[in-house]
Design an enzyme around this catalytic site. Structure first.
Site, PDB file in Angstrom:
ATOM      1  N   ALA A  66       0.865  -1.173   0.000  1.00  0.00           N
ATOM      2  CA  ALA A  66       0.000   0.000   0.000  1.00  0.00           C
ATOM      3  C   ALA A  66       0.899   1.219   0.000  1.00  0.00           C
ATOM      4  CB  ALA A  66      -0.890  -0.011   1.239  1.00  0.00           C
ATOM      5  N   GLY A 109       0.483  -4.825   0.910  1.00  0.00           N
ATOM      6  CA  GLY A 109      -0.751  -4.851   0.129  1.00  0.00           C
ATOM      7  C   GLY A 109      -0.569  -5.509  -1.240  1.00  0.00           C
ATOM      8  N   GLU A 112      -0.906  -9.081  -0.568  1.00  0.00           N
ATOM      9  CA  GLU A 112      -2.324  -9.318  -0.255  1.00  0.00           C
ATOM     10  C   GLU A 112      -3.198  -9.261  -1.512  1.00  0.00           C
ATOM     11  OE1 GLU A 112      -1.792  -6.274   2.850  1.00  0.00           O
ATOM     12  OE2 GLU A 112      -3.028  -7.581   4.100  1.00  0.00           O
ATOM     13  N   GLU A 132       4.813  -5.098   7.020  1.00  0.00           N
ATOM     14  CA  GLU A 132       4.112  -4.042   7.767  1.00  0.00           C
ATOM     15  C   GLU A 132       4.607  -3.880   9.193  1.00  0.00           C
ATOM     16  OE1 GLU A 132       2.612  -6.285   5.840  1.00  0.00           O
ATOM     17  OE2 GLU A 132       0.980  -5.363   4.684  1.00  0.00           O
TER      18      GLU A 132
END
Ligand code: CO8
Length: 258
Positions: A66, A109, A112, A132
């Site tokens: 992300a 992300g 993911e 993260e």
């Protein structure tokens, strides 16, 4: 036509291609790219002549997470009220089979996003990880849940707690990745797998994906009930009659996706 800024979108035959294209940020996923990927994926999902979707990035990065710079200054309340990245749920809900063709970094992300796809193909340059923890947060787009289901608790816990990256070979050994191919062959391989899927009858593809999804979130008994109902329902499709007639008549089937 929609103007995409962070992705390239193309339909080749019955396969929809979504290529993440923010090279200056290693394809880090921001609100804009989420909106665009979700729009492109749901448009392909709605198109009756698309039977498989491929999501890919560049050779250097599938997606490095992300977008940290976009998230950094936000409060928990702001993240929650805007349901930051909530639209990814619509990507995961796409009925059409989705293949992630991963080269380079698939982190946070990005990892993911690959986990929201049905099949992950990797180049020998792929690296997966959930870093993260090093940023003071945890995976927020499904990583803790889907990795445990995909890899088992212990491997998932190691990755989430240490933030360690794994290479393509290790990702294949632990069952995250279906196949590792040389980086130069990745897109051809993804195209071959996508075409193989896209020529199958759409009602059965949707049913198969839905049943596989139920396996991730239900008890065995519930899953078996779902599977049986979906199996029965396919006997009301033209493609079941055609597929079985073609078998009996020793000829290739001519599916109409109905
Ligand atoms: N966000 C924003 N920008 C990024 C990101 C990112 N995740 N990753 C890379 N970039 C940018 C860099 O800042 C850099 O920009 P600039 O040139 O302006 O400084 C550019 O991309 C190139 O990156 P590097 O120079 O760092 O390239 P290297 O080859 O040296 O390193 C790495 C590559 C190792 C991938 C490194 O970039 C890195 O560690 N990136 C961050 C990886 C990371 O921590 N990802 C997890 C992010 S958090 C997350 O994904 C949470 C998901 C859940 C959110 C759900 C919300 C509900």
């Amino acid at each position: 036509a929609v103007e995409y800024e962070t992705i390239r979108v193309e339909q080749r035959g019955r396969v929809g291609w979504i290529t993440l294209d923010r090279p200056e940020a290693l394809n880090a996923l921001n609100t804009r790219s989420m909106t665009e990927v979700v729009a492109a994926a749901t448009a392909f999902d709605d198109a009756p002549d698309v039977g498989a979707i491929v999501v890919t990035g560049s050779e250097k990065a599938f997606a490095a997470g992300a977008d940290i710079k976009e998230m950094e200054g936000k409060s928990g309340l702001e993240m929650s009220l805007s349901d930051h990245f909530g639209a990814w749920g619509r990507f995961a809900a796409v009925r059409t089979p989705v293949i992630a063709a991963v080269s380079g970094y698939a982190l946070g992300g990005g990892c993911e996003l690959a986990l929201m796809c049905d099949i992950i193909l990797a180049s020998d340059r792929a690296k997966f990880g959930q870093p993260e923890i090093q940023l003071g947060v945890i995976p927020g787009m499904g990583g803790t849940q889907r990795l445990v289901r995909a890899l088992g608790y212990y491997k998932a816990a190691e990755l989430v707690l240490t933030g360690r990256m794994i290479d393509a070979g290790e990702a294949e050994r632990v069952g995250l990745v279906s196949r590792v191919v040389p980086a130069a062959d990745l897109l051809n391989e993804a195209d071959a797998v996508a075409r193989t899927i896209a020529e199958k009858p759409l009602p059965a593809l949707y049913a198969a994906k839905a049943a596989l999804d139920v396996a991730l979130e239900s008890t065995l008994a519930e899953g078996l009930r779902f599977e049986r109902q979906a199996f029965f329902a396919l006997f009301d499709t033209a493609d079941q009659k055609e597929g079985m007639a073609a078998f009996r008549e020793k000829r290739p089937p001519n599916f109409t996706n109905r």
